[in-house]
Scaffold this active site. Structure first.
Site, PDB file in Angstrom:
ATOM      1  N   CYS A  22       0.826  -1.198   0.000  1.00  0.00           N
ATOM      2  CA  CYS A  22       0.000   0.000   0.000  1.00  0.00           C
ATOM      3  C   CYS A  22       0.868   1.258   0.000  1.00  0.00           C
ATOM      4  O   CYS A  22       1.817   1.362   0.758  1.00  0.00           O
ATOM      5  CB  CYS A  22      -0.948   0.080   1.184  1.00  0.00           C
ATOM      6  SG  CYS A  22      -2.056  -1.324   1.313  1.00  0.00           S
ATOM      7  N   ARG A  62       4.262  -0.247  -4.584  1.00  0.00           N
ATOM      8  CA  ARG A  62       3.977  -0.767  -3.244  1.00  0.00           C
ATOM      9  C   ARG A  62       2.721  -1.633  -3.202  1.00  0.00           C
ATOM     10  O   ARG A  62       2.449  -2.300  -2.198  1.00  0.00           O
ATOM     11  CB  ARG A  62       3.805   0.396  -2.255  1.00  0.00           C
ATOM     12  CG  ARG A  62       5.026   1.260  -2.109  1.00  0.00           C
ATOM     13  CD  ARG A  62       4.773   2.379  -1.138  1.00  0.00           C
ATOM     14  NE  ARG A  62       4.562   1.878   0.194  1.00  0.00           N
ATOM     15  CZ  ARG A  62       5.546   1.639   1.070  1.00  0.00           C
ATOM     16  NH1 ARG A  62       6.780   1.882   0.739  1.00  0.00           N
ATOM     17  NH2 ARG A  62       5.279   1.173   2.266  1.00  0.00           N
ATOM     18  N   TRP A  79      -2.396  -3.006  -1.720  1.00  0.00           N
ATOM     19  CA  TRP A  79      -2.062  -4.437  -1.792  1.00  0.00           C
ATOM     20  C   TRP A  79      -2.978  -5.090  -0.771  1.00  0.00           C
ATOM     21  O   TRP A  79      -2.841  -4.878   0.435  1.00  0.00           O
ATOM     22  CB  TRP A  79      -0.591  -4.657  -1.445  1.00  0.00           C
ATOM     23  CG  TRP A  79      -0.139  -6.075  -1.639  1.00  0.00           C
ATOM     24  CD1 TRP A  79       0.287  -6.646  -2.810  1.00  0.00           C
ATOM     25  CD2 TRP A  79      -0.056  -7.100  -0.638  1.00  0.00           C
ATOM     26  NE1 TRP A  79       0.631  -7.961  -2.590  1.00  0.00           N
ATOM     27  CE2 TRP A  79       0.430  -8.272  -1.265  1.00  0.00           C
ATOM     28  CE3 TRP A  79      -0.333  -7.158   0.721  1.00  0.00           C
ATOM     29  CZ2 TRP A  79       0.641  -9.466  -0.593  1.00  0.00           C
ATOM     30  CZ3 TRP A  79      -0.133  -8.361   1.397  1.00  0.00           C
ATOM     31  CH2 TRP A  79       0.354  -9.494   0.737  1.00  0.00           C
ATOM     32  N   ASN A 114      -2.177   1.852   5.572  1.00  0.00           N
ATOM     33  CA  ASN A 114      -1.228   0.802   5.208  1.00  0.00           C
ATOM     34  C   ASN A 114      -0.943   0.014   6.472  1.00  0.00           C
ATOM     35  O   ASN A 114      -0.628   0.601   7.506  1.00  0.00           O
ATOM     36  CB  ASN A 114       0.066   1.458   4.688  1.00  0.00           C
ATOM     37  CG  ASN A 114       1.161   0.448   4.422  1.00  0.00           C
ATOM     38  OD1 ASN A 114       0.883  -0.692   4.080  1.00  0.00           O
ATOM     39  ND2 ASN A 114       2.400   0.875   4.575  1.00  0.00           N
ATOM     40  N   GLY A 115      -1.069  -1.320   6.411  1.00  0.00           N
ATOM     41  CA  GLY A 115      -0.797  -2.138   7.590  1.00  0.00           C
ATOM     42  C   GLY A 115      -1.994  -3.015   7.915  1.00  0.00           C
ATOM     43  O   GLY A 115      -2.870  -3.223   7.068  1.00  0.00           O
ATOM     44  N   GLU A 156      18.443 -17.369  -6.207  1.00  0.00           N
ATOM     45  CA  GLU A 156      18.051 -16.027  -6.645  1.00  0.00           C
ATOM     46  C   GLU A 156      17.561 -16.072  -8.101  1.00  0.00           C
ATOM     47  O   GLU A 156      16.568 -15.435  -8.449  1.00  0.00           O
ATOM     48  CB  GLU A 156      19.239 -15.064  -6.465  1.00  0.00           C
ATOM     49  CG  GLU A 156      19.033 -13.652  -6.950  1.00  0.00           C
ATOM     50  CD  GLU A 156      17.906 -12.889  -6.262  1.00  0.00           C
ATOM     51  OE1 GLU A 156      17.337 -13.387  -5.284  1.00  0.00           O
ATOM     52  OE2 GLU A 156      17.561 -11.794  -6.748  1.00  0.00           O
ATOM     53  N   LYS A 160      13.753 -14.994  -9.204  1.00  0.00           N
ATOM     54  CA  LYS A 160      13.472 -13.978 -10.229  1.00  0.00           C
ATOM     55  C   LYS A 160      12.516 -14.548 -11.266  1.00  0.00           C
ATOM     56  O   LYS A 160      11.589 -13.877 -11.714  1.00  0.00           O
ATOM     57  CB  LYS A 160      14.763 -13.519 -10.942  1.00  0.00           C
ATOM     58  CG  LYS A 160      15.681 -12.663 -10.115  1.00  0.00           C
ATOM     59  CD  LYS A 160      15.246 -11.212  -9.996  1.00  0.00           C
ATOM     60  CE  LYS A 160      14.685 -10.862  -8.674  1.00  0.00           C
ATOM     61  NZ  LYS A 160      15.431 -10.811  -7.484  1.00  0.00           N
ATOM     62  N   GLU A 194       8.899 -14.989  -9.753  1.00  0.00           N
ATOM     63  CA  GLU A 194       8.116 -13.774  -9.510  1.00  0.00           C
ATOM     64  C   GLU A 194       7.813 -13.004 -10.783  1.00  0.00           C
ATOM     65  O   GLU A 194       6.801 -12.319 -10.862  1.00  0.00           O
ATOM     66  CB  GLU A 194       8.769 -12.877  -8.451  1.00  0.00           C
ATOM     67  CG  GLU A 194      10.027 -12.177  -8.856  1.00  0.00           C
ATOM     68  CD  GLU A 194      10.567 -11.255  -7.730  1.00  0.00           C
ATOM     69  OE1 GLU A 194      11.783 -11.067  -7.696  1.00  0.00           O
ATOM     70  OE2 GLU A 194       9.784 -10.733  -6.929  1.00  0.00           O
ATOM     71  N   HIS A 224      20.132 -36.704  -4.491  1.00  0.00           N
ATOM     72  CA  HIS A 224      19.346 -37.168  -3.338  1.00  0.00           C
ATOM     73  C   HIS A 224      17.845 -37.000  -3.578  1.00  0.00           C
ATOM     74  O   HIS A 224      17.068 -37.049  -2.632  1.00  0.00           O
ATOM     75  CB  HIS A 224      19.781 -36.407  -2.076  1.00  0.00           C
ATOM     76  CG  HIS A 224      21.224 -36.625  -1.735  1.00  0.00           C
ATOM     77  ND1 HIS A 224      21.704 -37.820  -1.264  1.00  0.00           N
ATOM     78  CD2 HIS A 224      22.303 -35.820  -1.857  1.00  0.00           C
ATOM     79  CE1 HIS A 224      23.014 -37.738  -1.085  1.00  0.00           C
ATOM     80  NE2 HIS A 224      23.400 -36.532  -1.440  1.00  0.00           N
ATOM     81  N   LYS A 284       6.279  -4.313  -3.522  1.00  0.00           N
ATOM     82  CA  LYS A 284       7.701  -4.087  -3.310  1.00  0.00           C
ATOM     83  C   LYS A 284       8.090  -4.188  -1.840  1.00  0.00           C
ATOM     84  O   LYS A 284       9.108  -4.747  -1.487  1.00  0.00           O
ATOM     85  CB  LYS A 284       8.052  -2.696  -3.863  1.00  0.00           C
ATOM     86  CG  LYS A 284       9.507  -2.308  -3.726  1.00  0.00           C
ATOM     87  CD  LYS A 284      10.346  -3.024  -4.735  1.00  0.00           C
ATOM     88  CE  LYS A 284      11.803  -2.698  -4.637  1.00  0.00           C
ATOM     89  NZ  LYS A 284      12.619  -3.751  -5.271  1.00  0.00           N
TER      90      LYS A 284
HETATM   91  O1  M6R Z   1      12.907  -4.622   1.281  1.00  0.00           O
HETATM   92  P1  M6R Z   1      13.498  -5.952   1.613  1.00  0.00           P
HETATM   93  O2  M6R Z   1      14.894  -6.119   1.080  1.00  0.00           O
HETATM   94  O3  M6R Z   1      13.428  -6.279   3.077  1.00  0.00           O
HETATM   95  O4  M6R Z   1      12.574  -7.003   0.865  1.00  0.00           O
HETATM   96  C1  M6R Z   1      12.759  -8.381   1.038  1.00  0.00           C
HETATM   97  C2  M6R Z   1      12.003  -9.162  -0.002  1.00  0.00           C
HETATM   98  O5  M6R Z   1      10.632  -8.918   0.094  1.00  0.00           O
HETATM   99  C3  M6R Z   1      12.475  -8.836  -1.422  1.00  0.00           C
HETATM  100  O6  M6R Z   1      13.842  -9.042  -1.564  1.00  0.00           O
HETATM  101  C4  M6R Z   1      11.731  -9.709  -2.458  1.00  0.00           C
HETATM  102  O7  M6R Z   1      12.059 -11.046  -2.285  1.00  0.00           O
HETATM  103  C5  M6R Z   1      12.049  -9.233  -3.878  1.00  0.00           C
HETATM  104  N1  M6R Z   1      10.847  -8.789  -4.522  1.00  0.00           N
HETATM  105  C6  M6R Z   1      12.592 -10.301  -4.760  1.00  0.00           C
HETATM  106  O8  M6R Z   1      12.922  -9.800  -6.021  1.00  0.00           O
END
Ligand code: M6R
Length: 624
Positions: free
Chosen positions: A2, A27, A75, A101-102, A493, A497, A500, A516, A619
């Site tokens: 949000c 956000r 969100w 927000n929250g 990682e 990527k 997502e 395994h 984000k």
């Molecule tokens: O703001 P932060 O680094 O704490 O966020 C952590 C994760 O939410 C963030 O890295 C998320 O996994 C990314 N969208 C991945 O690309």
């Protein structure tokens, strides 16, 4: 999670608020809404879906012009992404509007209470109760800031709230607990927002609100703060509050696409600069480290006997790599743990434990709660963060800021590389302070770190074949990623990527684990990306992964091999070979991650997905 904007000043509030929401859409983008005060009343519009839907609605049904307004991009947590659940929420008389927000944890009991008193609540959200409570309080005290204080004292959970009332047309009030809110001070105008990006086009002067504070922005020629607008900060009981003013050290161009199709492409391209900026000022002319911001005294750092790294998502992967560097360079035992799991397992912490909390946003609730738990147990907390003044560094004992600049795309790229740089700096600094590495050894690594920006640039210049490969795989359902040692978090990682952004089944494995169980997944033509360690490092590590490539290829996998320039051993087994510049073993993730970012971005584009705003994500994750 949000985005919130509030405005009072001389411009059209609607224009300012909508422009701010555009900058905050990263956000959350399930729905959006605005409210403006005009002609003695309050007018609101809200729409499910992205901001563009709201903008269309506003063209068809314009709101009256006013100079005070609020807005929200959502969100969803409580209640689906519908028009009704979109913010702002209004009271029954339509005089109060609030955005949030929250999560308000005790909303159900408050809602029942309001229903008993005859209020009609129409949405499924936790937020709507606040509009009704504010209206009730306002009817007895006639002051929106005081009403906000009274209501906040009744709320449990995490919240940023911003509200307006038709009877106070020159006032916007905000409040925060465990969720971000900053004030922007312009000439004769002031802003409230979840992130400075919302008002950076108008001012670079900001105030950081503290925990449990209420702020009132009042257009008032007599007032202090910005000319013509007074800013009053109090705690939830009305006692004057202290708030830190600061200058935002980047300009609005940093939060724009700058000719790129997506923020993610721009942010990938910015990595050489982000890496260099994060090193800047932290190495003295003799090649030693000077981390002035790390306010934990060297005497305390010398006594540390355990390090725990806590983080989420991409930052967690940076933490996994940090563990390997920390243990190798300092010989201090180090664990890396998902922040969301940390406090639930009763971790053993004391005053000799250093907790490193990594977070791009500085607002991730899981990480925040974990660091609070660590501090309660007496551990020292060092934040590695990209967002100046955010909650995580403010609640830590010390902070090392990454200088990546604003990262807008939901998928983290430049933040990851700079988190790695910061973690390497912390590890080396500890080694320097504790004498576990000689000065010349520290300088050797520092020299290698200083060469990384150029190497990342070289990787970026050779990415066309990676893009082509990604496009050719657009119809695949699964991609696997393998790595060993630092290559394992890189594999995770790469898979994250792809999940997502491309919404594909993508999994990262430690290459040795394959036999395994997961090797059963290998079938003809399955794309498998393998991150190969430097052959100049530990040869046994390199040899083992070359064997792993042969094993999967023998079972039909299509191998996509990321290997150092000059590594000829992999050539016979690579269906696709992606070359990266030679880099020492521990630092290799700084270059090997980049092709995986490009790969995921291109594959998502080829599949027609929204690169900057993938479905279901936001984000900054400010709920647990
Ligand atoms: O703001 P932060 O680094 O704490 O966020 C952590 C994760 O939410 C963030 O890295 C998320 O996994 C990314 N969208 C991945 O690309």
């Amino acid at each position: 999670m949000c985005g919130i904007v509030g405005y009072v000043g001389g411009q059209s509030a609607l224009d300012v608020v909508v422009a701010g929401l555009k900058r905050l859409e990263y956000r959350g983008y399930d729905s959006a809404g605005v409210a403006v005060l005009a002609d003695g009343g309050l007018a609101a519009a809200k729409k499910a879906g992205k901001l563009v839907n709201l903008e269309k609605e506003l063209v068809g049904r314009p709101l009256p012009a006013g100079a005070t307004g609020i807005g929200h991009t959502r969100w969803a947590t409580h209640g689906g992404p519908t028009d009704t659940n979109a913010h702002p929420h209004l009271d029954n008389a339509g005089r109060v509007a609030v955005v949030h927000n929250g999560i308000i944890e005790n909303f159900a009991e408050l809602r029942a209470e309001l229903a008993e008193r005859g209020h009609e609540l129409v949405s499924e959200t936790d937020t709507e109760v606040v509009a009704h409570l504010l209206a009730e309080s306002f009817s007895s005290c006639g002051d929106l800031a005081e009403s906000m204080r009274l209501v906040c004292r009744r709320l449990d959970g995490a919240f940023t709230l911003v509200a307006v009332h038709a009877d106070e047309p020159d006032v916007v009030v905000g409040a925060r607990r465990n969720s971000p809110l900053v004030v922007g001070l312009g000439e004769g105008e002031a802003f409230l927002a979840s992130d400075v990006a919302a008002f950076i086009a108008y001012t670079r002067s900001a105030i950081e609100l503290g925990q449990d504070q209420v702020v009132e922005l009042r257009r008032d020629a007599e007032g202090g703060g910005a000319a013509g607008v007074s800013v009053a900060v109090t705690d939830f009981h009305g006692a004057p509050g202290e708030a830190r003013s600061y200058h935002i050290d980047w300009d609005s161009s940093a939060a724009e696409k700058g000719g790129y199709d997506y923020f993610m492409l721009k942010e990938i391209a910015e990595q050489p600069k982000a890496v260099a900026d994060t090193l800047l000022g932290r190495i003295d002319p003799a090649g030693s480290l000077t981390l002035d911001e790390v306010r934990i005294p060297d005497s305390v750092l010398r006594e540390i006997d355990k390090i725990v790294v806590i983080a989420c998502g991409t930052a967690f992967h940076a933490g996994m790599i940090a563990k390997l560097a920390i243990e190798h360079w300092t010989r201090i035992p180090c664990e890396t743990e998902l922040a969301s799991e940390f406090r639930y397992r009763d971790p053993i912490l004391d005053a000799r434990t250093l907790v490193i909390a990594i977070s791009q946003s500085g607002e991730t609730m899981d990480t925040l709660m974990a660091l609070r738990h660590a501090r309660e147990q007496g551990a020292k907390v060092l934040a590695v963060c990209n967002t100046n003044g955010s909650t995580i560094p403010r609640e830590s004992d010390a902070v090392l800021y990454t200088h990546a600049g604003p990262e807008v795309a939901v998928a983290s790229t430049k933040a990851f590389l700079t988190q790695l740089i910061a973690c390497y700096l912390v590890a080396l600094y500890l080694a320097q302070v504790r004498g576990s590495k000689w000065g010349d050894e520290v300088r050797d690594v520092v020299r290698e770190l200083s060469a990384v920006a150029d190497r990342v640039e070289r990787v970026l210049e050779t990415m066309e074949p990676v893009r082509e490969l990604a496009r050719s795989l657009a119809d695949k359902n699964t991609v696997l990623f393998l790595g060993r040692h630092v290559g394992y978090p890189v594999a995770l990682e790469g898979a994250l990527k792809l999940k997502e952004l491309a919404y594909m089944h993508a999994e990262g494995f430690a290459a040795g684990e394959l036999k395994h169980g997961p090797i059963a997944l290998i079938e003809k033509d399955l794309p498998v990306v393998v991150v190969v360690p430097s052959p100049r490092g530990r040869s046994v590590l390199h040899d083992k992964i070359v064997s792993n490539i042969q094993e999967i290829r023998a079972r039909g996998a299509r191998t996509i091999v990321i290997a150092e320039e000059g590594d000829e051993a992999v050539v016979p087994y690579a269906d696709h070979l992606i070359r990266i510049p030679a880099t020492p073993t521990l630092l290799q993730p700084l270059v090997s991650t980049v092709p995986l970012q490009v790969f995921a971005c291109e594959l998502a584009t080829a599949r027609g997905n929204e690169v900057d705003q993938p479905r279901n994500l936001a984000k900054s994750v400010t709920v647990e």
